[in-house]
Scaffold this active site. Structure first.
Site, mmCIF file in Angstrom:
data_model
loop_
_atom_site.group_PDB
_atom_site.id
_atom_site.type_symbol
_atom_site.label_atom_id
_atom_site.label_comp_id
_atom_site.label_asym_id
_atom_site.label_seq_id
_atom_site.Cartn_x
_atom_site.Cartn_y
_atom_site.Cartn_z
ATOM 1 N N GLY A 26 0.832 -1.200 0.000
ATOM 2 C CA GLY A 26 0.000 0.000 0.000
ATOM 3 C C GLY A 26 0.865 1.247 0.000
ATOM 4 O O GLY A 26 2.091 1.151 0.120
ATOM 5 N N GLY B 205 2.197 5.292 0.964
ATOM 6 C CA GLY B 205 2.410 6.231 2.068
ATOM 7 C C GLY B 205 3.366 5.773 3.149
ATOM 8 O O GLY B 205 4.062 4.765 3.024
ATOM 9 N N CYS C 214 5.649 -5.679 1.558
ATOM 10 C CA CYS C 214 5.888 -4.242 1.396
ATOM 11 C C CYS C 214 5.308 -3.437 2.570
ATOM 12 O O CYS C 214 5.837 -3.519 3.665
ATOM 13 C CB CYS C 214 5.374 -3.757 0.049
ATOM 14 S SG CYS C 214 6.177 -2.208 -0.413
ATOM 15 N N LEU C 215 4.203 -2.716 2.384
ATOM 16 C CA LEU C 215 3.627 -1.979 3.514
ATOM 17 C C LEU C 215 3.275 -2.954 4.638
ATOM 18 O O LEU C 215 3.485 -2.657 5.825
ATOM 19 C CB LEU C 215 2.381 -1.189 3.077
ATOM 20 C CG LEU C 215 1.715 -0.366 4.191
ATOM 21 C CD1 LEU C 215 2.615 0.763 4.665
ATOM 22 C CD2 LEU C 215 0.367 0.202 3.726
ATOM 23 N N HIS D 161 8.666 -6.998 -3.791
ATOM 24 C CA HIS D 161 7.412 -7.493 -4.362
ATOM 25 C C HIS D 161 7.597 -8.851 -5.015
ATOM 26 O O HIS D 161 7.871 -8.936 -6.205
ATOM 27 C CB HIS D 161 6.846 -6.473 -5.351
ATOM 28 C CG HIS D 161 6.255 -5.290 -4.654
ATOM 29 N ND1 HIS D 161 4.938 -5.233 -4.273
ATOM 30 C CD2 HIS D 161 6.834 -4.158 -4.199
ATOM 31 C CE1 HIS D 161 4.716 -4.103 -3.626
ATOM 32 N NE2 HIS D 161 5.849 -3.425 -3.565
ATOM 33 N N GLU E 66 5.510 -10.817 -5.966
ATOM 34 C CA GLU E 66 4.525 -11.035 -7.044
ATOM 35 C C GLU E 66 4.971 -10.397 -8.349
ATOM 36 O O GLU E 66 4.343 -10.585 -9.385
ATOM 37 C CB GLU E 66 3.156 -10.484 -6.638
ATOM 38 C CG GLU E 66 2.964 -8.972 -6.802
ATOM 39 C CD GLU E 66 3.653 -8.136 -5.719
ATOM 40 O OE1 GLU E 66 4.361 -8.719 -4.872
ATOM 41 O OE2 GLU E 66 3.495 -6.898 -5.732
#
Lengths: 375, 558
Positions: free
Chosen positions: A237, A239, A265-266, A349, A351
């Site tokens: 995600g 921010g 990740c996030l 990532h 994916e």
């Protein structure tokens, strides 16, 4: 074709031409991405919300836009900056041009910019705020506007990209020549916390016969646990993770439930906070498809897709968290595993989409962990 | 794991005389390899029959033999020098063929010499069409329908199944010598015979024609820990049917989406593993049906190839040097990226420019030769150009050919339309200029695509250059805006060509046009600082900086 200016908060500016959209101006955090393919996936990746993306590869748009590769149902980048964009695209799957796609999505794209000069400044001075304006805008005004853009850590971006209600996902990965197929087998139930999840993450989980139930970003731990999931997935995600204090608290409760948890990740960054560490901002982030990551267990190197501006603070990680993967370019943490709870996470990532598939095995590890815990 | 200490002396085989299909690029790779091995403290023995090479300079190897590249001579050298290992992957096909022969004659066993980089089984599997095909079947990759035949009667048995047109490829030849395409039975028999005669083992491959399919190449490296990286993807502007060595090629690949690129990446690595190349670089070639997206594997070279030399210079990643170090036991993550110093060699270069290679032909010196380009390589050299855009790179490449042409103009106004079309249908050294002429006469991209099968992306790029050339020719230097001149330079128009179009002198153009910007080849698109980069010229857009009391404008140059 109208003249456009890209200005950075530190005073640098770059001229180019608008190639899309009625949008006249935009602002955001300026980052660069070194992937040579996959602009459609990048544009539609919710993690780029709030950012102006500068592509380093010089010819962008060549293979058009197709109906299959998007990572969500819309474009999320705040602005898109390239060296050159073609007037004709060519690919058997393409249905429209990059130009028309950005226009439909009301996103400003500019070309003709000395993108390499932009990268050299971001590399030296770090990620910063930027502004793009179309028309006759003076450099002084453009720089002023760049400085007035709110800092990314002041924005609640996850709320904007997460889907508002619970949904199921059953589509499997794209395969030539059939394209997408639906899932027919469901082995274990997995609750996905959608902070702006990329479709290919869900597809790779679906490939492994996991029954996916996706929750909005603000779901409580109790709601998630109420479906009695066999595993929990924390998504990527946009921010600054430090601002997501509610989510971090929920994750601490989820860890305490002793359910298998996997974060990307996030999701990984939030787990870092939940474990009692913190995240810090990298100078210019990792955005591209060529980052070497070492799996410390096997000693093998994976070439990975990356898109993050924050990293886990190793010095604050508790003793019972083991580092499993590191980035060989700068030795930052790329993966970790809790020694006492069935919890692990990956910063990059696995994916891909876009990027190399070297790390797909990590999804198998999640499946196996769930299977193990079920026994 | 550090380098191997159980070997001390390594024999390196050069590629011999410069011939079509095997030129100076193997001197480049051999020299890099010899230097890399010496740097690691190995005693390097070099054999090459060609003294006009850098690698045979006295300071490159520890001992250099300028001797014929034939098995008996090699045996004598092995007997005298007693190398522990032979590195056969840097000397082109010649070195691989010699390595095979040395093994088959038992010479390697006799003197206890190990093949490093690629062993006998690997070379056989990659080079023998039948073994290669079986290997591809095992990993589920498709190849064009084909059959290996050793006689005319065997050829007759399979031709109905394969169908026409059919490609005839002799086994174990350099640069596809003796290869051809037959469109009907009449042509078929004599061409099969010629192919059989050209093959040292009297064997040809008959192959389903996929003329018109798109062609791609991947440069892969692998180390002994099975770490695999792609150094460079290459797209051929000329579709299947023209030998790669004679094709105009572009790096990186221009028209592949990420889904397709990753399919090729996965396939390339799978091919390398299945063939068993344990360390070093390989080149894998693919064809793609432009309508369905289907990929075929065409072939793989388990060695440093002509394309590796291009990929090295195109990306800044020294394939031959790294291949030599991997052959003696290093892994990619133990070696550093020469250019950035701080990051490891276990990564995939990313480039922020476009590289175009155009082959150079010299049919004037060979008046008997048919200038139609086929599966047999005919070019005698090549140029490589780097630009920030495809347009800039291809225009630079055109004038680097030194044909006295400074862009897409070569004076074909009087050529009749039938000849023009024929020159677009049949690949030939001047095809690009005929295409440009057709655009001047109003042909559409679709029409030229039907005639040539060249992808519409490339064709439209050329059309835009031609359209702009026509626009410029309606102007003169005093009526052209600064912006229009900037665009012309960014699209790769030379000062000389602009002077012709704008009816002025080169000096006048140079006075008015933006200054040159020097950009860097650094393997990483400027993500990391470069310590030993190399430069190319370009014409960049305007940048600037707002300071407290003034605004500075500049065009970034490194």
């Amino acid at each position: 074709m109208e003249k456009a200016i890209l200005a950075l908060e530190n005073g640098y500016f770059f001229y180019g031409w608008s190639f899309s959209s009625p949008v006249r101006e935009t602002g955001g955090e300026v980052i660069f991405n070194t992937s040579m393919t996959g602009y459609q996936e990048i544009l539609t990746d919710p993690s780029y919300k709030g950012q102006i993306v500068v592509m380093t590869a010089s010819e962008i748009g060549n293979y058009g836009i197709n109906e299959e590769d998007s990572q969500s149902d819309r474009v999320w980048v705040n602005g898109f900056v390239v060296k050159d964009v073609p007037n004709v695209y060519s690919n058997y799957r393409a249905v429209e041009s990059l130009k028309s796609y950005l226009e439909k999505n009301n996103v400003l794209g500019i070309f003709g910019v000395d993108t390499r000069a932009v990268v050299r400044i971001l590399r030296e001075k770090g990620v910063m705020k930027g502004y793009i304006g179309v028309g006759d805008i003076s450099p002084v005004e453009a720089v002023k506007k760049a400085r007035s853009i709110p800092d990314i850590s002041e924005l609640n971006l996850v709320a904007e990209v997460s889907k508002p209600s619970v949904y199921r996902w059953t589509q499997k990965s794209w395969k030539w020549p059939k394209g997408y197929e639906e899932q027919t087998e469901f082995h274990y139930k997995v609750a996905v916390l959608d902070y702006g999840v990329k479709r290919d993450i869900l597809r790779l989980l679906a490939d492994r016969n996991l029954e996916l139930i996706c929750f909005p970003y603000n779901a409580s731990a109790e709601e998630v646990l109420s479906i009695n999931p066999d595993g929990i997935f924390l998504s990527n995600g946009p921010g600054d993770p430090a601002t997501l204090t509610y989510q971090i608290k929920q994750i601490q409760k989820l860890i305490a439930s002793e359910k298998p948890i996997f974060g990307i990740c996030l999701g990984h960054q939030l787990l870092s906070w939940a474990f009692g560490s913190r995240t810090y901002k990298l100078e210019f982030g990792h955005h591209g498809g060529n980052h070497p990551v070492k799996n410390l267990k096997t000693g093998k190197v994976e070439i990975t897709a990356q898109n993050h501006n924050y990293a886990t603070d190793e010095t604050k990680l508790p003793q019972d968290v083991e580092i499993t993967h590191i980035n060989l370019n700068d030795n930052t943490i790329e993966g970790m595993r809790h020694k006492n709870y069935p919890v692990f996470s990956i910063q990059h990532h696995p994916e891909a989409a876009p990027g190399p598939h070297d790390s797909f095995y990590i999804f198998d590890e999640f499946y196996n962990l769930i299977k193990e815990c079920k026994k | 794991m550090p380098k191997r200490t159980d070997i001390e002396t390594i024999l390196l085989i050069g590629s011999g005389p410069i011939i079509i299909g095997q030129a100076a690029e193997f001197d480049y790779s051999g020299t890099q390899g010899a230097k890399a091995l010496k740097e690691e403290g190995y005693r390097v023995i070099l054999v090459n029959s060609n003294p006009a090479t850098i690698m045979t300079d006295p300071n490159i190897a520890d001992r250099t033999y300028i001797e014929p590249l034939i098995t008996p001579v090699l045996e004598k050298i092995i007997e005298k020098e007693r190398p522990d290992a032979i590195l056969p992957t840097l000397g082109g096909q010649t070195a691989l063929n010699l390595a095979i022969d040395l093994y088959e004659k038992g010479i390697l066993d006799k003197y206890n010499v190990e093949l490093i980089g690629a062993n006998y089984e690997v070379i056989k599997k990659a080079e023998d069409r039948d073994l290669f095909k079986k290997a591809m079947e095992r990993i589920g990759l498709s190849m064009p329908k084909s059959a290996v035949v050793k006689s005319i009667s065997e050829a007759e048995e399979v031709i109905d199944w394969i169908g026409f047109p059919v490609i005839i490829r002799p086994s174990f030849t350099l640069g596809g010598t003796g290869g051809s395409i037959a469109y009907n039975r009449e042509e078929f028999y004599p061409k099969v015979k010629a192919g059989l005669d050209a093959s040292p083992i009297h064997e040809v491959l008959l192959e389903e024609s996929i003329i018109g399919w798109k062609e791609f190449e991947m440069e892969v490296m692998r180390d002994k820990n099975d770490n695999c990286v792609i150094i460079c993807s290459i797209e051929n502007l000329d579709p299947m049917g023209v030998h790669t060595g004679d094709s105009i090629t572009v790096a990186p690949a221009m028209t592949l989406s990420d889904r397709e690129y990753q399919i090729l990446r996965n396939y390339s690595i799978a091919v390398m593993r299945e063939i068993g190349v344990e360390t070093g670089g390989s080149n894998v070639q693919f064809a793609q049906n432009p309508k369905t997206g289907e990929f075929y594997v065409i072939e793989m070279n388990p060695r440093v190839s002509r394309s590796s030399a291009l990929a090295s210079k195109a990306t800044g990643f020294p394939i031959a040097k790294i291949a030599a170090k991997l052959a003696v036991g290093y892994t990619l993550d133990e070696l550093s990226n020469d250019i950035t110093k701080k990051t490891p060699a276990s990564f995939e270069p990313t480039i922020d420019y476009v590289v175009v290679k155009i082959p150079r032909f010299d049919f004037a010196k060979f008046p008997e030769a048919d200038p139609t380009l086929t599966t047999m390589m005919k070019s005698v050299g090549e140029v490589m150009a780097i630009g920030r855009t495809f347009k800039e790179a291809i225009q630079k490449a055109l004038r680097s050919l030194e044909l006295g042409r400074y862009g897409f103009y070569m004076g074909l106004e009087n050529v009749d339309e039938n000849l023009l079309k024929e020159k677009i249908i049949k690949p030939n050294p001047d095809r690009l200029w005929y295409i440009a002429e057709a655009f001047r006469r109003g042909f559409s991209v679709e029409e030229i695509n039907k005639l040539s099968h060249i992808d519409i992306w490339f064709l439209n790029q050329i059309k835009e250059i031609v359209d702009y050339e026509l626009y410029l020719s309606t102007k003169d230097i005093s009526t052209l805006t600064e912006q229009e001149l900037e665009k012309a330079k960014q699209w790769g128009f030379s000062d000389r060509e602009l002077a012709r179009l704008l009816k002025t002198t080169e000096e006048e153009i140079r006075k008015k046009r933006p200054p040159v910007s020097f950009k860097v080849v650094d393997t990483c698109a400027a993500e990391f600082e470069a310590f030993t980069p190399y430069y190319y010229s370009s014409y960049e857009s305007l940048s600037g900086k707002v300071e407290e009391d003034k605004i500075i404008y500049y065009r970034d140059s490194e």
